[in-house]
Scaffold this motif. Sequence first.
Motif, PDB file in Angstrom:
ATOM      1  N   SER A  61       0.829  -1.194   0.000  1.00 21.16           N
ATOM      2  CA  SER A  61       0.000   0.000   0.000  1.00 21.16           C
ATOM      3  C   SER A  61       0.864   1.244   0.000  1.00 21.16           C
ATOM      4  O   SER A  61       2.057   1.207   0.267  1.00 21.16           O
ATOM      5  CB  SER A  61      -0.944   0.014   1.206  1.00 21.16           C
ATOM      6  OG  SER A  61      -0.199   0.075   2.393  1.00 21.16           O
ATOM      7  N   THR A  62       0.241   2.349  -0.321  1.00 18.02           N
ATOM      8  CA  THR A  62       0.922   3.633  -0.333  1.00 18.02           C
ATOM      9  C   THR A  62      -0.116   4.704   0.001  1.00 18.02           C
ATOM     10  O   THR A  62      -1.308   4.470  -0.117  1.00 18.02           O
ATOM     11  CB  THR A  62       1.570   3.903  -1.703  1.00 18.02           C
ATOM     12  OG1 THR A  62       2.384   5.055  -1.633  1.00 18.02           O
ATOM     13  CG2 THR A  62       0.525   4.086  -2.784  1.00 18.02           C
ATOM     14  N   SER A  63       0.355   5.851   0.464  1.00 14.99           N
ATOM     15  CA  SER A  63      -0.576   6.926   0.808  1.00 14.99           C
ATOM     16  C   SER A  63      -0.259   8.160  -0.020  1.00 14.99           C
ATOM     17  O   SER A  63       0.899   8.514  -0.200  1.00 14.99           O
ATOM     18  CB  SER A  63      -0.440   7.295   2.295  1.00 14.99           C
ATOM     19  OG  SER A  63      -0.855   6.232   3.091  1.00 14.99           O
ATOM     20  N   PHE A 117      -3.889   3.933  -0.997  1.00 13.54           N
ATOM     21  CA  PHE A 117      -4.056   3.016  -2.112  1.00 13.54           C
ATOM     22  C   PHE A 117      -3.393   1.690  -1.725  1.00 13.54           C
ATOM     23  O   PHE A 117      -2.296   1.694  -1.184  1.00 13.54           O
ATOM     24  CB  PHE A 117      -3.379   3.563  -3.374  1.00 13.54           C
ATOM     25  CG  PHE A 117      -3.986   4.826  -3.887  1.00 13.54           C
ATOM     26  CD1 PHE A 117      -5.016   4.796  -4.818  1.00 13.54           C
ATOM     27  CD2 PHE A 117      -3.541   6.058  -3.423  1.00 13.54           C
ATOM     28  CE1 PHE A 117      -5.581   5.971  -5.291  1.00 13.54           C
ATOM     29  CE2 PHE A 117      -4.107   7.238  -3.891  1.00 13.54           C
ATOM     30  CZ  PHE A 117      -5.123   7.198  -4.824  1.00 13.54           C
ATOM     31  N   GLY A 118      -4.051   0.590  -2.003  1.00 14.60           N
ATOM     32  CA  GLY A 118      -3.461  -0.684  -1.630  1.00 14.60           C
ATOM     33  C   GLY A 118      -3.866  -1.797  -2.585  1.00 14.60           C
ATOM     34  O   GLY A 118      -4.723  -1.624  -3.454  1.00 14.60           O
ATOM     35  N   TYR A 170      -7.504  -1.425  -3.950  1.00 13.37           N
ATOM     36  CA  TYR A 170      -8.469  -0.649  -3.195  1.00 13.37           C
ATOM     37  C   TYR A 170      -7.958   0.753  -2.871  1.00 13.37           C
ATOM     38  O   TYR A 170      -6.759   1.011  -2.873  1.00 13.37           O
ATOM     39  CB  TYR A 170      -8.882  -1.369  -1.909  1.00 13.37           C
ATOM     40  CG  TYR A 170      -7.751  -1.616  -0.945  1.00 13.37           C
ATOM     41  CD1 TYR A 170      -7.066  -2.819  -0.959  1.00 13.37           C
ATOM     42  CD2 TYR A 170      -7.379  -0.650  -0.013  1.00 13.37           C
ATOM     43  CE1 TYR A 170      -6.035  -3.058  -0.080  1.00 13.37           C
ATOM     44  CE2 TYR A 170      -6.341  -0.888   0.878  1.00 13.37           C
ATOM     45  CZ  TYR A 170      -5.677  -2.089   0.839  1.00 13.37           C
ATOM     46  OH  TYR A 170      -4.642  -2.326   1.699  1.00 13.37           O
TER      47      TYR A 170
END
Lengths: 315, 315, 315
Positions: free
Chosen positions: B37-39, B46-47, B73
């Motif tokens: 995931s990342t932000s 976002f993942g 997602y």
Amino acid sequence: GYGRTGIQYFENTDAQDAAGLNETQIISRLRMNLDASTSSEQGVDFGARFRLQWDQNSATRGNQGELNAGKLYVTSSGLTVEVGNVDTAFDSVNLLYGSELGSYDRDLVRRGAFFAYDSDRLAGQFVQADVDVDGDGDVDGDDLEELSTYNGIAATYAIEGLKARVSYIDPDQSGLTSDDEELGFSVDYTWNERLELAAAYVMDGGAIEDNDIFFIGARYAVMENARIGLNYLNASNDSAADVGDTITLYGDYTLADGLTNIEAYVANNNDDDNETDNAFGIGVNYDLGGARLGASLQRGNDERVTADMGVRFDF
Amino acid sequence: GYGRTGIQYFENTDAQDAAGLNETQIISRLRMNLDASTSSEQGVDFGARFRLQWDQNSATRGNQGELNAGKLYVTSSGLTVEVGNVDTAFDSVNLLYGSELGSYDRDLVRRGAFFAYDSDRLAGQFVQADVDVDGDGDVDGDDLEELSTYNGIAATYAIEGLKARVSYIDPDQSGLTSDDEELGFSVDYTWNERLELAAAYVMDGGAIEDNDIFFIGARYAVMENARIGLNYLNASNDSAADVGDTITLYGDYTLADGLTNIEAYVANNNDDDNETDNAFGIGVNYDLGGARLGASLQRGNDERVTADMGVRFDF
Amino acid sequence: GYGRTGIQYFENTDAQDAAGLNETQIISRLRMNLDASTSSEQGVDFGARFRLQWDQNSATRGNQGELNAGKLYVTSSGLTVEVGNVDTAFDSVNLLYGSELGSYDRDLVRRGAFFAYDSDRLAGQFVQADVDVDGDGDVDGDDLEELSTYNGIAATYAIEGLKARVSYIDPDQSGLTSDDEELGFSVDYTWNERLELAAAYVMDGGAIEDNDIFFIGARYAVMENARIGLNYLNASNDSAADVGDTITLYGDYTLADGLTNIEAYVANNNDDDNETDNAFGIGVNYDLGGARLGASLQRGNDERVTADMGVRFDF
């Protein structure tokens, strides 16, 4: 896991020569183990492993990396119990593969057939079930599934220099096809980091009826930097997988640089199918620290020569 | 993910007995979720997830671990939107599986057919395209590809004790084969950690025409260590997947040691295919901290008995 | 790796319209790279990579995530040598894909056929060996294995703004089927972060006889926030994979917000099969920090329109 790559040479048969098969090819392997584990409050460890492996030029793993079947284990106070795709007692015994050479860790010693931890998909355990699998009272298309019902159970007990193992493999739990199960035992002992002793026995190895194999081996460090070993493997069992008896003498010597290790073996096998009873090989490894260069030159019981040269690194 | 292993017993039919099918087998599962995931700078997450799963003795995942189709997602302020191999609204509702027992978390309650997050390869979405797939103006061999055009979209909104979900599954985006899509809704609410309420509805469940299913459930903690629940599921829809109505009464009780949990259910289903309308089971779990031992004994609507005993650990 | 999802529109042919193929579908990708490496005491790095990739609606990767074939590499002092499933010299050259648009990074520029790092299982390298594979002296069922003997070797040298690459791909090391090997070279140079130059040449690209392709490209930052590039690709080689010559003019412009990037290209290709010689497209990306939104609208040499809109995030 580890990666390795390099060149392997296999002497062609006349038929292979006629077909134009290249004798020298680049062969690589990439292996990654995916491990996960947890500990209960009582100090019992639970763990599991998947393996991803790609074997260049392999029929089953050459095309892409493959996931294998899982292994689950429980460890407590030196005792480890495994379930699923387990490390078998016979295959795991010390010294059995003591004669392997070079960066590819391979030799041409005949050892017969037995189960081992499988880096690949489980093979040969498919059952074409013609019984009422889904339990709806009818035997129809839904029941003609392929079942993969292989199961292994293994236990290892380790204390000081001693390791004892037992394993039981049922290639078909459903009971619909295979009747034979493999049962194996092994024990090895290391004394003073100097003397290694090992023995193993497997009944119906590879679930092949009457394929009983007995192994005993010893290795002694005659000097700080030199070891000599002798293995005896008896697979003269009149089964479909009978490969006769094998006596292997092997050893290795580390040069004064502390990095270069010379290895060699000679193995005598009395199977009737052999072109020659003696297989032998010599190899070398050079330690890079984290990686190693290696090479070997060997001739097998089929009187054909093989050689390899490559690099291997562990991560 | 988690690992679990143990023994499962399934009572044979007469036909299975005649064929010699073993009733008791070792069944294991190894599941690893690969999450990434990342932000973004705006605080949106976002993942994505892959799952590796091996199911011993399974026809599709027994042979080796399998990768499933991916899920992507986006999460922000309590709202999560998923794309791909999504968790569907109906399958994700609380209490729907509240009657499951033992270390294997299984029961014999009939629930009908609907899509769920798929641990396996996507099935039944292959299209034999006989149109100009590659757009070269000809319909030829290159166009006879198998397409896998399954797609799901799901949204979940969570606030305090409330969760609301909606999902839409199109098993064939290309429009070449399947015409039906599944649309599902669900909502559940937990009050004061004491009362749980849940409701869900799915239209054309599993993309089967007219397969509409309605579910409502409630569970109440009558004591600190005892809960009782009642579920009602209506799958009497005259579709190809009609399984009638099911009323399930279930509960669990934790002993004074705080570790042993006793569970039980009785489920009444009115489908005409049943040998008996009542299915029931009793189970127990013992908490090891990080792992648990469990067992269950159950009888289904086919009047056959099944039992299991095993261990499960999470990592 | 990264994840991306969104909507893609492809204008149907008349035949596709007649069959009822949907023109708009949701297309997602999930890619995870599994890297492992180690360093020797001499400062040489050894590493390896697997890739897990799922491509929604893809024929080969749509059904589930797929593992690819492995890549192994050694790096020291700016020189990297790869073995196995390698990044090829031609495919890796800078600017070759400089005209790609939107969150999906795609365009409709024709580039011909050549090998690249393969996210999929290795294709087209299977050999039905009818020679004595197992070396037992007989050619029988055991010898009819499918072999996957693809091998690539690539070397990259990087110093300051310069990168030079060479790669050699042998799709069939066994020598039993394919005779042609691909040999590629490329070099690119970046001056002052302002001017980019690139050139590449491949012989027998994709192991297709006489499929030689030449590429040269340049891009210049005319302003701090605007770049213009010109590519020339010559694939007029009278081979089975001849796609003519392509001249591509492309550029991008970042708005004053520093987040919105507008892109466009126009490509002229002189292949006889084209409906029209000019393909063009316009796209936009909006930077979310860690993720980006993007869209594109394009028309290809077949006079059909395609458009997409989506989000991509890297992790």
